[in-house]
Design a protein around this motif. Structure first.
Motif, PDB file in Angstrom:
ATOM      1  N   GLY A  80     -13.182 -26.173  18.203  1.00 22.30           N
ATOM      2  CA  GLY A  80     -12.531 -27.476  18.077  1.00 22.30           C
ATOM      3  C   GLY A  80     -11.605 -27.769  19.251  1.00 22.30           C
ATOM      4  N   LEU A  81     -10.884 -26.742  19.715  1.00 19.92           N
ATOM      5  CA  LEU A  81     -10.002 -26.938  20.863  1.00 19.92           C
ATOM      6  C   LEU A  81     -10.801 -27.256  22.127  1.00 19.92           C
ATOM      7  N   LEU A  82     -11.975 -26.615  22.270  1.00 16.28           N
ATOM      8  CA  LEU A  82     -12.823 -26.921  23.426  1.00 16.28           C
ATOM      9  C   LEU A  82     -13.313 -28.365  23.385  1.00 16.28           C
ATOM     10  N   MET A  83     -13.580 -28.864  22.180  1.00 18.95           N
ATOM     11  CA  MET A  83     -14.031 -30.244  22.034  1.00 18.95           C
ATOM     12  C   MET A  83     -12.870 -31.228  22.181  1.00 18.95           C
ATOM     13  N   TRP A  84     -11.668 -30.800  21.830  1.00 19.02           N
ATOM     14  CA  TRP A  84     -10.491 -31.665  21.880  1.00 19.02           C
ATOM     15  C   TRP A  84     -10.026 -31.863  23.325  1.00 19.02           C
ATOM     16  N   PHE A  85      -9.863 -30.746  24.027  1.00 21.95           N
ATOM     17  CA  PHE A  85      -9.388 -30.801  25.408  1.00 21.95           C
ATOM     18  C   PHE A  85     -10.588 -30.696  26.350  1.00 21.95           C
ATOM     19  N   THR A  86     -11.258 -31.804  26.511  1.00 19.44           N
ATOM     20  CA  THR A  86     -12.535 -31.810  27.233  1.00 19.44           C
ATOM     21  C   THR A  86     -12.386 -31.506  28.720  1.00 19.44           C
ATOM     22  N   HIS A  87     -11.208 -31.719  29.274  1.00 14.35           N
ATOM     23  CA  HIS A  87     -11.032 -31.535  30.709  1.00 14.35           C
ATOM     24  C   HIS A  87     -10.831 -30.079  31.112  1.00 14.35           C
ATOM     25  N   LEU A  88     -10.713 -29.187  30.123  1.00 11.99           N
ATOM     26  CA  LEU A  88     -10.402 -27.794  30.435  1.00 11.99           C
ATOM     27  C   LEU A  88     -11.644 -26.935  30.665  1.00 11.99           C
ATOM     28  N   THR A  89     -12.799 -27.383  30.241  1.00 13.11           N
ATOM     29  CA  THR A  89     -13.999 -26.551  30.314  1.00 13.11           C
ATOM     30  C   THR A  89     -15.175 -27.369  30.853  1.00 13.11           C
ATOM     31  N   PRO A  90     -16.191 -26.691  31.410  1.00 14.20           N
ATOM     32  CA  PRO A  90     -17.377 -27.410  31.889  1.00 14.20           C
ATOM     33  C   PRO A  90     -18.187 -27.991  30.738  1.00 14.20           C
ATOM     34  N   LEU A  91     -19.095 -28.891  31.067  1.00  9.09           N
ATOM     35  CA  LEU A  91     -19.891 -29.601  30.063  1.00  9.09           C
ATOM     36  C   LEU A  91     -20.714 -28.646  29.210  1.00  9.09           C
ATOM     37  N   VAL A  92     -21.290 -27.610  29.818  1.00 11.88           N
ATOM     38  CA  VAL A  92     -22.153 -26.704  29.068  1.00 11.88           C
ATOM     39  C   VAL A  92     -21.359 -25.974  27.987  1.00 11.88           C
ATOM     40  N   TRP A  93     -20.098 -25.665  28.265  1.00 11.44           N
ATOM     41  CA  TRP A  93     -19.264 -25.022  27.258  1.00 11.44           C
ATOM     42  C   TRP A  93     -18.997 -25.974  26.096  1.00 11.44           C
ATOM     43  N   ARG A  94     -18.690 -27.216  26.426  1.00 11.56           N
ATOM     44  CA  ARG A  94     -18.395 -28.195  25.377  1.00 11.56           C
ATOM     45  C   ARG A  94     -19.622 -28.477  24.531  1.00 11.56           C
ATOM     46  N   THR A  95     -20.801 -28.497  25.172  1.00  9.17           N
ATOM     47  CA  THR A  95     -22.040 -28.723  24.424  1.00  9.17           C
ATOM     48  C   THR A  95     -22.286 -27.584  23.437  1.00  9.17           C
ATOM     49  N   GLY A  96     -22.108 -26.353  23.892  1.00  9.60           N
ATOM     50  CA  GLY A  96     -22.284 -25.199  23.005  1.00  9.60           C
ATOM     51  C   GLY A  96     -21.254 -25.176  21.896  1.00  9.60           C
ATOM     52  N   ALA A  97     -20.010 -25.541  22.242  1.00  5.19           N
ATOM     53  CA  ALA A  97     -18.956 -25.560  21.229  1.00  5.19           C
ATOM     54  C   ALA A  97     -19.251 -26.600  20.155  1.00  5.19           C
ATOM     55  N   THR A  98     -19.761 -27.753  20.574  1.00  6.91           N
ATOM     56  CA  THR A  98     -20.096 -28.812  19.613  1.00  6.91           C
ATOM     57  C   THR A  98     -21.198 -28.352  18.665  1.00  6.91           C
ATOM     58  N   PHE A  99     -22.210 -27.678  19.219  1.00  3.45           N
ATOM     59  CA  PHE A  99     -23.323 -27.194  18.395  1.00  3.45           C
ATOM     60  C   PHE A  99     -22.822 -26.190  17.351  1.00  3.45           C
ATOM     61  N   VAL A 100     -22.032 -25.216  17.816  1.00  6.30           N
ATOM     62  CA  VAL A 100     -21.512 -24.199  16.897  1.00  6.30           C
ATOM     63  C   VAL A 100     -20.587 -24.831  15.864  1.00  6.30           C
ATOM     64  N   HIS A 101     -19.723 -25.711  16.301  1.00  8.51           N
ATOM     65  CA  HIS A 101     -18.748 -26.341  15.406  1.00  8.51           C
ATOM     66  C   HIS A 101     -19.443 -27.136  14.301  1.00  8.51           C
ATOM     67  N   ASP A 102     -20.434 -27.911  14.670  1.00  5.27           N
ATOM     68  CA  ASP A 102     -21.110 -28.756  13.686  1.00  5.27           C
ATOM     69  C   ASP A 102     -21.869 -27.939  12.649  1.00  5.27           C
ATOM     70  N   TRP A 103     -22.634 -26.947  13.106  1.00  4.05           N
ATOM     71  CA  TRP A 103     -23.439 -26.177  12.169  1.00  4.05           C
ATOM     72  C   TRP A 103     -22.596 -25.226  11.322  1.00  4.05           C
ATOM     73  N   LEU A 104     -21.540 -24.690  11.914  1.00  3.89           N
ATOM     74  CA  LEU A 104     -20.648 -23.843  11.128  1.00  3.89           C
ATOM     75  C   LEU A 104     -19.895 -24.670  10.097  1.00  3.89           C
ATOM     76  N   ALA A 105     -19.567 -25.911  10.444  1.00  6.82           N
ATOM     77  CA  ALA A 105     -18.907 -26.796   9.480  1.00  6.82           C
ATOM     78  C   ALA A 105     -19.804 -27.032   8.263  1.00  6.82           C
ATOM     79  N   LEU A 106     -21.095 -27.237   8.501  1.00  5.88           N
ATOM     80  CA  LEU A 106     -22.027 -27.410   7.388  1.00  5.88           C
ATOM     81  C   LEU A 106     -22.087 -26.153   6.528  1.00  5.88           C
ATOM     82  N   THR A 107     -22.107 -24.989   7.180  1.00  4.40           N
ATOM     83  CA  THR A 107     -22.138 -23.722   6.443  1.00  4.40           C
ATOM     84  C   THR A 107     -20.870 -23.534   5.615  1.00  4.40           C
ATOM     85  N   ILE A 108     -19.733 -23.886   6.202  1.00  2.00           N
ATOM     86  CA  ILE A 108     -18.466 -23.767   5.475  1.00  2.00           C
ATOM     87  C   ILE A 108     -18.487 -24.658   4.235  1.00  2.00           C
TER      88      ILE A 108
END
Length: 219
Positions: free
Chosen positions: A151-179
């Motif tokens: 969530g922090l990687l998605m919030w502070f978008t300027h701190l990480t490259p695009l590929v990191w944010r894309t992976g973080a979004t994928f993990v965040h969304d699917w883990l949210a569904l699992t939770i």
């Protein structure tokens, strides 16, 4: 022959008839532990509700105010670990964390009984917390940390490259569904056990329930 005034029990000498004098309820959780659970549950509920409002189109249209929903989601997620961290000030809470973090042979036996659908009480030995509760606590703690990091990687978008944010979004969304699925199962099991809910609400449980569900627990 006169009856013996004392009988030897598992913890030393016990006066005859003392068992009948024991209170019908035993202390299970302190006030601090109950507030940690309630506050964490409230923050988790806000996280799940706002996430659903952001990702389900029908709910998004019904709720509206997307900017406000995003703010509520971000801050409830950021605050989610705070109740547990504050609870570390409680000796009872720290003691329960140690119990939750330890698996023994009886826990493996409990899990095998669940897999085999063996519902006999003697096949599911448990201390203060059974193996299912320990597994849920460990999984939830790990999931919260992963959700916080992604969530922090998605919030502070300027701190990480695009590929990191894309992976973080994928993990965040699917883990949210699992939770959401796991949380629904947790709530369903709680609804099926009124005495366990009473323990979280009042701090005490029925002594007979404790003996039946947690026979290795010595309150």
């Amino acid at each position: 022959m006169s009856p013996r005034p004392e009988l030897r029990g598992g913890h030393g000498l016990v006066r005859e008839g003392a068992a009948s004098e024991q209170p019908s309820r035993v202390r299970r959780f302190t006030r601090a532990e109950r507030w940690v659970h309630r506050t964490t549950a409230a923050l988790m509920s806000v996280c799940v509700a706002t996430a659903a409002s952001l990702y389900v189109p029908q709910l998004a249209e019904l709720v509206g105010r997307r900017a406000l929903v995003v703010i509520l989601h971000e801050w409830s997620g950021l605050l989610l670990p705070v109740p547990a961290l504050a609870g570390l000030a409680s000796r009872a809470f720290r003691a329960d964390l140690r119990l939750l973090n330890r698996f023994g042979p009886h826990d493996r036996r409990w899990l095998r009984a669940v897999v085999r659908r063996d519902r006999r009480p003697e096949s599911r030995p448990a201390g203060k917390f059974n193996a299912g509760q320990k597994t849920y606590a460990a999984w939830t703690a790990g999931a919260v940390l992963v959700m916080l990091g992604t969530g922090l990687l998605m919030w502070f978008t300027h701190l990480t490259p695009l590929v990191w944010r894309t992976g973080a979004t994928f993990v965040h969304d699917w883990l949210a569904l699992t939770i959401g699925i796991v949380l629904a199962g947790h709530i369903g099991m709680a609804l099926a056990d009124p005495e366990a809910r009473r323990g979280l609400r009042t701090g005490s449980v029925d002594r007979e329930w404790a003996k039946r569900e947690h026979p290795l627990w010595r309150p």
